[in-house]
Scaffold this active site. Structure first.
Site, short mmCIF file in Angstrom:
data_model
loop_
_atom_site.label_atom_id
_atom_site.label_comp_id
_atom_site.label_asym_id
_atom_site.label_seq_id
_atom_site.Cartn_x
_atom_site.Cartn_y
_atom_site.Cartn_z
CD1 TRP A 124 -0.15 -1.51 3.13
CD2 TRP A 124 0.66 0.57 3.27
NE1 TRP A 124 0.65 -1.45 4.25
CE2 TRP A 124 1.16 -0.20 4.37
CE3 TRP A 124 1.04 1.90 3.17
CZ2 TRP A 124 2.01 0.33 5.32
CZ3 TRP A 124 1.90 2.44 4.12
CH2 TRP A 124 2.37 1.66 5.18
CG ASN A 125 5.04 1.18 0.91
OD1 ASN A 125 4.74 0.44 0.00
ND2 ASN A 125 6.25 1.19 1.46
N PRO A 175 -3.10 -5.72 -6.15
CG PRO A 175 -4.48 -3.89 -6.63
CD PRO A 175 -4.17 -5.31 -7.07
CD GLU A 225 13.24 -5.10 -4.33
OE1 GLU A 225 13.94 -5.25 -5.33
OE2 GLU A 225 13.68 -4.68 -3.24
CG LEU A 226 11.13 -9.61 1.02
CD1 LEU A 226 11.64 -10.94 1.57
CD2 LEU A 226 9.66 -9.68 0.69
CB CYS A 238 11.14 -1.05 2.34
SG CYS A 238 11.44 -0.51 0.68
CD GLU A 267 11.05 -4.54 -7.86
OE1 GLU A 267 10.89 -3.65 -7.01
OE2 GLU A 267 10.12 -5.28 -8.24
N1 LIG Z 1 11.45 -3.79 0.05
C1 LIG Z 1 10.51 -2.96 -0.37
O1 LIG Z 1 10.60 -2.32 -1.43
C2 LIG Z 1 9.28 -2.78 0.45
C3 LIG Z 1 9.05 -3.49 1.63
N2 LIG Z 1 7.89 -3.28 2.37
C4 LIG Z 1 7.75 -3.90 3.68
O2 LIG Z 1 6.35 -4.35 3.89
C5 LIG Z 1 5.91 -3.97 5.19
C6 LIG Z 1 4.81 -2.95 5.12
O3 LIG Z 1 4.03 -3.13 3.99
P1 LIG Z 1 2.73 -4.06 4.06
O4 LIG Z 1 1.92 -3.79 2.85
O5 LIG Z 1 2.05 -3.96 5.39
O6 LIG Z 1 3.30 -5.51 3.94
P2 LIG Z 1 2.50 -6.88 3.85
O7 LIG Z 1 3.57 -7.82 3.55
O8 LIG Z 1 1.57 -7.14 4.96
O9 LIG Z 1 1.51 -6.74 2.55
C7 LIG Z 1 2.05 -6.59 1.29
C8 LIG Z 1 1.08 -7.17 0.27
O10 LIG Z 1 0.97 -8.57 0.48
C9 LIG Z 1 -0.40 -8.97 0.63
N3 LIG Z 1 -0.44 -10.14 1.51
C10 LIG Z 1 -0.43 -10.18 2.85
N4 LIG Z 1 -0.43 -11.47 3.27
C11 LIG Z 1 -0.46 -12.25 2.16
C12 LIG Z 1 -0.49 -13.66 1.91
N5 LIG Z 1 -0.48 -14.56 2.91
N6 LIG Z 1 -0.51 -14.11 0.63
C13 LIG Z 1 -0.53 -13.23 -0.39
N7 LIG Z 1 -0.50 -11.88 -0.23
C14 LIG Z 1 -0.48 -11.41 1.03
C15 LIG Z 1 -1.07 -7.74 1.18
O11 LIG Z 1 -2.44 -7.77 0.87
P3 LIG Z 1 -3.51 -7.16 1.92
O12 LIG Z 1 -2.95 -5.86 2.40
O13 LIG Z 1 -4.76 -7.01 1.13
O14 LIG Z 1 -3.60 -8.18 2.98
C16 LIG Z 1 -0.35 -6.63 0.40
O15 LIG Z 1 -0.91 -6.52 -0.89
C17 LIG Z 1 7.15 -3.42 5.86
O16 LIG Z 1 7.88 -4.47 6.46
C18 LIG Z 1 8.00 -2.86 4.72
O17 LIG Z 1 9.36 -2.76 4.96
C19 LIG Z 1 6.91 -2.45 1.95
C20 LIG Z 1 7.10 -1.75 0.78
C21 LIG Z 1 8.30 -1.80 0.01
O1 LIG Z 2 8.14 0.49 -1.26
C1 LIG Z 2 9.04 1.23 -0.92
O2 LIG Z 2 9.32 1.51 0.23
C2 LIG Z 2 9.82 1.80 -2.04
O3 LIG Z 2 10.62 0.79 -2.58
C3 LIG Z 2 10.66 2.94 -1.58
S1 LIG Z 2 11.30 3.86 -2.89
O4 LIG Z 2 11.51 2.98 -4.08
O5 LIG Z 2 10.34 4.92 -3.20
O6 LIG Z 2 12.56 4.35 -2.36
#
Ligand SMILES: NC(=O)C1=CN([C@@H]2O[C@H](COP(=O)(O)OP(=O)(O)OC[C@H]3O[C@@H](n4cnc5c(N)ncnc54)[C@H](OP(=O)(O)O)[C@@H]3O)[C@@H](O)[C@H]2O)C=CC1
Ligand SMILES: O=C(O)[C@H](O)CS(=O)(=O)O
Length: 483
Positions: free
Chosen positions: A156-157, A181, A256-257, A290, A464
């Site tokens: 969502w972010n 999404p 990307e975690l 993240c 990416e």
């Molecule tokens: N490395 C990166 O670029 C990024 C990493 N993050 C990390 O994610 C976290 C915050 O974002 P957040 O969205 O809450 O993360 P989540 O991992 O909770 O959710 C991410 C997506 O996964 C879906 N999801 C959740 N559980 C499942 C499942 N069991 N099977 C399939 N899909 C699932 C969610 O759907 P729904 O919401 O509908 O449940 C959402 O669309 C933080 O730890 C952050 O660091 C976030 C953004 C970027």
């Molecule tokens: O989901 C995120 O946090 C993004 O990867 C951060 S960025 O790409 O905008 O730096």
């Protein structure tokens, strides 16, 4: 809540499945995190729709891959142009569903479009190899071919850029794309699909399947044999689940975690520049990225000066509705996010940290939390061990270079890291010693389509962006030709 859009059609609430807009029989609410107001009711589809999308993607992908790279490039550049032309409307939709300040939302649209442009151009440079044969009658070719149907699950972010950063290399490589999404922010992805259709993407090549049953929809993407790759951005916890679910088919994975970025200020740093960088790295997207600075390490000799400067800069950050001019810190995504941030602050204070600025929920109530600076933060406090994902800057003092490198690397994560220093030897030593996928040196903002974004350890797999990003959507084929 009515959005003032120049092109109201962009506020699409039906899912885009197999080339058709589908309303489904039930919907789920999308609410504005700033006000709680209902923004839209969106199609709540299930596994049948996901399977339909995957089947259509498998059919459409064959013709798409048969097109020339230039043809794919042209369609993608048309899509990118439409995204930029509609950037204001797309930003309005993004801020309404996610809450980030409008200026940041618009910047995200431009950022997302830059990935579509970058990979449209990369499509025409997917070169194979002709290798000198190992025998006189042998000729060796290496072909690069699209992997096929790509499944994507996005957070969502960054509801626009996280789709763009995946769909762009996928389509450029000749793949098809089925995206799911986050339930909180489906509207940005649907608006992108509206523009993709206008840009002439063939029916079925791109689907956006909206639904609240993230587990079932995700499981289908992980276990449907027609899906040859899964790309995910989100938490490490969910990344592990998806990785396990993909194991049976040995699907290609991009993950990307989570992150836990250190931000290090050495005593030879330009402190004003370091504060500017820390404000960006900490408070962008209200701390919900993240790659946000999750731990701020300051060498003892400059700790007092840095604390005064970052406190003053933090106190100037205006909290409010992302639509209001001048707002720098919008609402967090939901109540759970506020509770997590509050718990991190309370834990740190209970263990001896001091609140310099902020420290609690905003008087605005709801999902608002004050931008906060904590001093005297030490190991053992949750705020250093876990990803806060909110506007809190924990300051940790250190004495030596070796000490801070050890502290910075003492995490399961390895996504982004940052440091400020001017001694050339120190810059090289620290950049090489940090165990992270990305290092910002004298800057707090590193994300760009030209560079490989991604992490090591529990922060994920793959990259990416950059010239490397398209490789995750290609398979190498070795052709040994006897002549
Ligand atoms: N490395 C990166 O670029 C990024 C990493 N993050 C990390 O994610 C976290 C915050 O974002 P957040 O969205 O809450 O993360 P989540 O991992 O909770 O959710 C991410 C997506 O996964 C879906 N999801 C959740 N559980 C499942 C499942 N069991 N099977 C399939 N899909 C699932 C969610 O759907 P729904 O919401 O509908 O449940 C959402 O669309 C933080 O730890 C952050 O660091 C976030 C953004 C970027
Ligand atoms: O989901 C995120 O946090 C993004 O990867 C951060 S960025 O790409 O905008 O730096």
């Amino acid at each position: 809540m009515t959005l003032a859009l120049r092109d109201p059609v962009l506020l699409e609430t039906r899912a885009f499945v197999a080339g058709r807009w589908q309303a489904g029989t039930t919907t789920f609410d999308v609410r504005n995190p700033a006000t709680g107001d209902l923004v839209a009711r969106v199609a709540d589809l299930g596994v049948d729709a996901m399977r339909e999308a995957i089947d259509a993607a498998a059919l459409a992908q064959k013709d798409w891959a048969a097109r020339t790279a230039k043809e794919r490039c042209t369609v993608l550049l048309g899509w990118q142009a439409l995204m930029l032309e509609k950037a204001d409307d797309l930003a309005e939709i993004l801020t309404a569903e996610m809450g980030k300040p409008l200026a940041e939302a618009r910047a995200e649209i431009v950022y997302g479009a830059s990935f579509i442009q970058w990979f449209a151009e990369e499509a025409r440079r997917v070169y194979g190899d002709v290798v000198p044969g190992h025998q006189r009658d042998k000729r060796i070719l290496v072909l690069k071919q699209p992997i096929g149907v790509v499944g994507a699950i996005t957070p969502w972010n960054f509801p626009n850029a996280m789709i763009a950063r995946k769909v762009a290399p996928a389509l450029a490589a000749g793949c098809a794309f089925v995206g799911r999404p986050a339930r909180e922010t489906p509207l940005s992805a649907l608006a992108m699909a509206v523009l993709a259709e206008r840009a002439g993407l063939p029916p079925g090549l791109l689907s956006i399947v909206t639904g609240t049953d993230s587990k079932a929809l995700g499981l289908e993407l992980c276990t449907n044999p027609k899906v040859r790759k899964l790309t995910f951005t989100g938490s490490t916890e969910v990344g592990r689940i998806l990785m396990r679910q993909c194991a049976h088919d040995i699907k290609k994975l991009s993950l990307e975690l989570g992150g836990n970025a250190p931000f290090i200020v050495f005593d030879d740093a330009d402190l004003d520049a370091a504060v500017e960088g820390a404000i960006i790295a900490k408070y962008r997207n209200s701390g919900q990225t993240c790659v946000c600075a999750n731990r701020i390490y300051v060498q003892q000799g400059v700790m007092e000066a840095f604390t005064d400067k970052i406190a003053a800069a933090t106190a100037r950050l205006e909290v409010g509705n992302g639509r209001d001019p001048g707002v720098a810190i919008g609402p967090l995504i939901d109540g759970a996010a506020v509770e997590k941030v509050e718990a991190h602050v309370e834990d740190a204070v209970r263990l001896g940290a001091r609140v310099i600025v902020g420290g609690s929920r905003s008087a605005l109530g709801g999902n608002y939390f004050q931008p906060t600076v904590l001093a005297g933060v030490e190991r053992g406090m949750r705020i250093l061990e876990e990803e806060t994902f909110g506007p809190v800057a924990p300051l940790v003092a250190f004495e030596s270079e070796d000490e801070v490198i050890a502290m910075a690397n003492d995490t399961e994560f390895g996504l982004a890291s940052y440091f400020y220093a001017r001694d050339l030897g120190r810059v090289w030593r620290v950049a090489e010693a940090l165990e992270f996928g990305m290092v910002g040196v004298n800057t707090g903002l590193i994300s760009t389509a030209e560079a490989p974004f991604g992490g090591i350890k529990s922060s994920g797999l793959g990259r990416e962006g950059s010239r490397h990003g398209i490789d995750d959507y290609l398979e190498l084929k070795y052709v040994c030709m006897s002549v």
